[in-house]
Design a protein around this motif. Structure first.
Motif, mmCIF file in Angstrom:
data_model
loop_
_atom_site.group_PDB
_atom_site.id
_atom_site.type_symbol
_atom_site.label_atom_id
_atom_site.label_comp_id
_atom_site.label_asym_id
_atom_site.label_seq_id
_atom_site.Cartn_x
_atom_site.Cartn_y
_atom_site.Cartn_z
ATOM 1 N N THR A 210 5.392 10.908 -3.327
ATOM 2 C CA THR A 210 5.222 11.284 -1.919
ATOM 3 C C THR A 210 5.103 10.024 -1.065
ATOM 4 O O THR A 210 4.290 9.140 -1.343
ATOM 5 N N VAL A 211 5.914 9.963 -0.018
ATOM 6 C CA VAL A 211 5.944 8.772 0.853
ATOM 7 C C VAL A 211 4.994 8.994 2.022
ATOM 8 O O VAL A 211 5.052 10.030 2.701
ATOM 9 N N PRO A 212 4.090 8.041 2.301
ATOM 10 C CA PRO A 212 3.174 8.217 3.435
ATOM 11 C C PRO A 212 3.921 8.064 4.758
ATOM 12 O O PRO A 212 4.915 7.336 4.858
ATOM 13 N N SER A 213 3.442 8.736 5.749
ATOM 14 C CA SER A 213 4.074 8.654 7.064
ATOM 15 C C SER A 213 3.688 7.340 7.748
ATOM 16 O O SER A 213 2.690 6.698 7.407
ATOM 17 N N GLN A 214 4.499 6.952 8.741
ATOM 18 C CA GLN A 214 4.216 5.721 9.477
ATOM 19 C C GLN A 214 2.918 5.824 10.274
ATOM 20 O O GLN A 214 2.176 4.851 10.412
ATOM 21 N N SER A 215 2.647 7.011 10.793
ATOM 22 C CA SER A 215 1.396 7.191 11.547
ATOM 23 C C SER A 215 0.189 7.057 10.623
ATOM 24 O O SER A 215 -0.844 6.485 11.007
ATOM 25 N N LEU B 253 0.829 -1.208 0.000
ATOM 26 C CA LEU B 253 0.000 0.000 0.000
ATOM 27 C C LEU B 253 0.864 1.260 0.000
ATOM 28 O O LEU B 253 0.538 2.259 -0.671
ATOM 29 N N ALA B 254 1.971 1.228 0.739
ATOM 30 C CA ALA B 254 2.873 2.387 0.765
ATOM 31 C C ALA B 254 3.469 2.635 -0.626
ATOM 32 O O ALA B 254 3.584 3.792 -1.069
ATOM 33 N N ARG B 255 3.852 1.567 -1.312
ATOM 34 C CA ARG B 255 4.399 1.722 -2.657
ATOM 35 C C ARG B 255 3.357 2.286 -3.618
ATOM 36 O O ARG B 255 3.651 3.195 -4.423
ATOM 37 N N GLN B 256 2.144 1.771 -3.558
ATOM 38 C CA GLN B 256 1.089 2.246 -4.462
ATOM 39 C C GLN B 256 0.727 3.706 -4.177
ATOM 40 O O GLN B 256 0.437 4.475 -5.098
ATOM 41 N N PHE B 257 0.756 4.109 -2.914
ATOM 42 C CA PHE B 257 0.476 5.510 -2.578
ATOM 43 C C PHE B 257 1.542 6.420 -3.179
ATOM 44 O O PHE B 257 1.225 7.492 -3.729
ATOM 45 N N ALA B 258 2.797 6.004 -3.080
ATOM 46 C CA ALA B 258 3.874 6.822 -3.643
ATOM 47 C C ALA B 258 3.754 6.912 -5.162
ATOM 48 O O ALA B 258 4.014 7.973 -5.756
ATOM 49 N N ASP B 259 3.335 5.829 -5.815
ATOM 50 C CA ASP B 259 3.189 5.845 -7.274
ATOM 51 C C ASP B 259 2.081 6.786 -7.735
ATOM 52 O O ASP B 259 2.173 7.400 -8.804
ATOM 53 N N THR B 260 1.038 6.908 -6.968
ATOM 54 C CA THR B 260 -0.104 7.745 -7.356
ATOM 55 C C THR B 260 0.007 9.186 -6.847
ATOM 56 O O THR B 260 -0.867 10.007 -7.153
ATOM 57 N N ASN B 261 1.027 9.506 -6.071
ATOM 58 C CA ASN B 261 1.167 10.857 -5.514
ATOM 59 C C ASN B 261 2.552 11.427 -5.820
ATOM 60 O O ASN B 261 3.165 12.099 -4.977
#
Length: 624
Positions: free
Chosen positions: A92-97, A81-89
């Motif tokens: 931008t890397v999502p925070s751990q929180s 999910l973190a990788r897919q979020f970065a690909d679509t934004n």
């Protein structure tokens, strides 16, 4: 206010940006969705979420391979999910929180779905058996009674672990079992039994005996076990040392379908019990991380193997679950380098799988018609062996029974107390022994230096005899503890009986004092032909009439002194009369007229416990 070189201020730039955003129909004062919200929405759009039966949340990619990704932990759906979020934004890397908050929401969504249990490597689907090849695209093999075929996607949800490696795609290229035979230095009988065990290892819903490679140093036990386990469930660590505690064992067993413990010399009691439970199915409950009252459950039934030199160090219940393959010493001129052996194994692996799946299909077709008249301890596995024998003409079921009996015999050889009990029963001849635990402990030959497992009191002696009962039954000695002694103590009595076959094996020549009557299996129990001495030493002079009178009181009532001597296991009391092999007729119960136990008769009792006593003639009262 900050002035720019061209005379504009930051406020002017902000106002201009708001006008541009408003011109596109977006409210410039409204904040966008948080990262956690975007992550949760992305996951619900791309994954099917559910909870397993043991309470673990998973997600399966919609339209992708049928693989369950765990929500908990840093591996699995979280990292995807973190990788897919970065690909679509735009990177931008999502925070751990934000990831943690999204996972909490997704667990709640998974709890609302119908529970499913992801399988590991092998699963049953209707009439077919599905084997996960472990590839990233989710390919698998399906086997039924008509044969096997490779499928691009699995109909069963599988889960993966870091301990798993992919299986090669099976290829029908000659006789794969013949290729495997060249890699293992065992007998033809042992190899056939091993091949049948490998076939059963791909049947998920039955207990599998623990494969034990046994042999001296230099027989290739470790390498052979690694290759065999790699055929079923390749791993980066095919051979493992014994775990240090129950929790570490549960983690290993939960994440691998097949496990091999290498160089087993001694097995602690807790590990012996854990291995037995892993054969039939086990579940370990532990506290969930970062919680006070939540728990996680690790459920598993596994295919196990071990390498050992001395199987006598194993506990009896574990030995009964072994399938032992003896390996022969490899001569120096036939020993192969490991790199050469690894290459030969890798080349033959696809053909080995194809041959095993061919045999598995035939076994699945034959199984419905297989019926066993006698079922050993691992009855489901024995039925598979019978099906293998039916389609191949082998004799693996007979070999398995023989190896099981040998394993139990090895265990008994390593139990000094068991050997003492066996000697006691053999000395008793054709008659059974009925005695208390204290009498048993006094009657067996006690070593000068007590071994570690020697029972220290009658309670432990009775418990150890109960544990040894299955092993003793294998060598022809029955143990029955259903009887009780006379009131008021009603002590538990242990009846030890040797089978006719064992009596024939242990029969000794006739005594020189009576050469005219040879001892045979037919007349060995005839006390008039050959007197048999008491198996226990008798304290005091029991050979005189006075001693006999002291041993067998005429009164039917139990006196306090009699009960005290009986309770202490004094061989000079009436309690030892049970072990005297007398030629007198067997007394009958005066109430039901069935044979009366000799212990009750020697103690003055005339009825069975529970039968209404019959008053003696001319007796004014009825005995209570």
């Amino acid at each position: 206010m900050t002035l720019r070189t061209n005379g504009t201020t930051t406020a002017d730039i902000t106002d201009l940006a708001k006008k541009i955003v408003a011109g596109n129909g977006i409210d410039p004062d409204k904040k966008g969705p948080s990262q956690a919200t975007q992550l949760a929405a992305l996951a619900r759009e791309r994954y099917e979420l559910f909870m397993s039966d043991d309470g673990r949340p998973y997600g399966v990619t919609i339209g992708g391979p049928n693989l369950a990704l765990p929500l908990r932990g840093k591996a699995g759906l979280r990292s995807q999910l973190a990788r897919q979020f970065a690909d679509t934004n735009n990177g931008t890397v999502p925070s751990q929180s934000a990831l943690a908050d999204a996972m909490t929401v997704l667990e709640g969504v998974a709890a609302l779905a119908d529970p499913r249990t992801p399988q590991l490597r092998v699963a049953r689907h209707a009439e077919r058996i599905i084997i996960d090849l472990g590839t990233s695209d989710g390919r698998c093999v399906a086997v039924d009674e008509n044969g096997w075929q490779r499928l691009p996607a699995s109909p069963v949800v599988f889960r993966r672990s870091g301990a798993m490696k992919p299986l090669p795609a099976p290829i029908s290229n000659g006789d794969g079992l013949a290729a495997l035979r060249t890699l293992l230095n065992t007998t033809d009988e042992g190899f056939q039994l091993l091949a049948a065990w490998l076939v059963a290892a791909f049947i998920p819903d039955l207990p599998h005996p623990i494969l034990a490679f046994r042999g001296e140093q230099g027989t290739g036990k470790s390498k052979g076990a690694a290759m065999v386990i790699g055929i079923i469930d390749p791993s980066g660590a095919p051979k493992r040392t014994a775990p240090r505690d129950l929790k570490s064992w549960a983690v290993q067993a939960f994440n691998s379908w097949a496990i091999c413990l290498d160089n087993v010399s001694t097995v602690p009691d807790w590990l012996s019990d854990a291995l037995c439970r892993a054969v039939t199915g086990d579940g370990i409950v532990d506290r969930a991380l970062y919680t006070d009252d939540d728990v996680v459950v690790l459920e598993f039934r596994r295919v196990l193997a071990m390498t050992t030199i001395d199987a006598g160090a194993l506990a009896g219940d574990l030995a009964e679950r072994l399938l032992t393959i003896e390996l022969q010493l490899i001569p120096d001129h036939k020993r192969r380098e490991e790199a050469e052996l690894d290459q030969a194994y890798a080349d033959a692996h696809p053909a080995i799988l194809a041959s095993l799946f061919d045999l598995l299909a035939k076994v699945l077709k034959a199984l419905p018609d297989v019926e066993l008249t006698e079922r050993p301890r691992m009855a489901d596995f024995a039925r598979v062996l019978a099906a293998v024998d039916q389609v191949t003409g082998w004799h693996t079921l007979d070999s398995y029974r023989a190896t099981a009996a040998d394993a139990v015999a090895d265990v008994l050889d390593g139990e000094p107390f068991a050997q003492a009990v066996v000697d006691l029963v053999d000395k008793a001849g054709p008659d059974s022994l009925t005695l208390t635990a204290s009498q048993l402990l006094e009657g067996v030959a006690t070593p000068d230096k007590l071994p570690k497992k020697w029972p220290k009191d009658p309670t432990r002696a009775g418990g150890q005899l109960k544990r040894l009962a299955p092993a003793l039954r294998t060598i022809g000695i029955e143990v029955d503890d259903s009887q009780r002694g006379p009131k008021p103590k009603k002590q538990r009595l242990y009846k030890l009986t040797a089978s006719p076959e064992r009596r024939c094996e242990t029969a000794s020549p006739a005594s020189p004092a009576a050469p005219q009557t040879p001892v045979t299996c037919e007349n060995r129990g005839d006390a008039s032909a050959t007197p048999v001495a008491s198996p226990l030493p008798v304290r005091g002079d029991a050979g005189t009439a006075e001693g006999d009178a002291a041993l067998f009181p005429a009164s039917p009532h139990d006196t306090a002194s009699d009960l005290q001597r009986y309770d202490q296991g004094d061989t000079g009391t009436a309690g030892d009369a049970e072990m005297q092999h007398l030629s007198n007729p067997t007394p009958e119960c005066t109430a039901c007229h069935l044979p009366l136990d000799s212990t009750l008769a020697a103690y003055g009792e005339t009825t069975h416990p529970g039968c209404d006593p019959v008053p003696a003639p001319n007796s004014p009262t009825k005995r209570a």
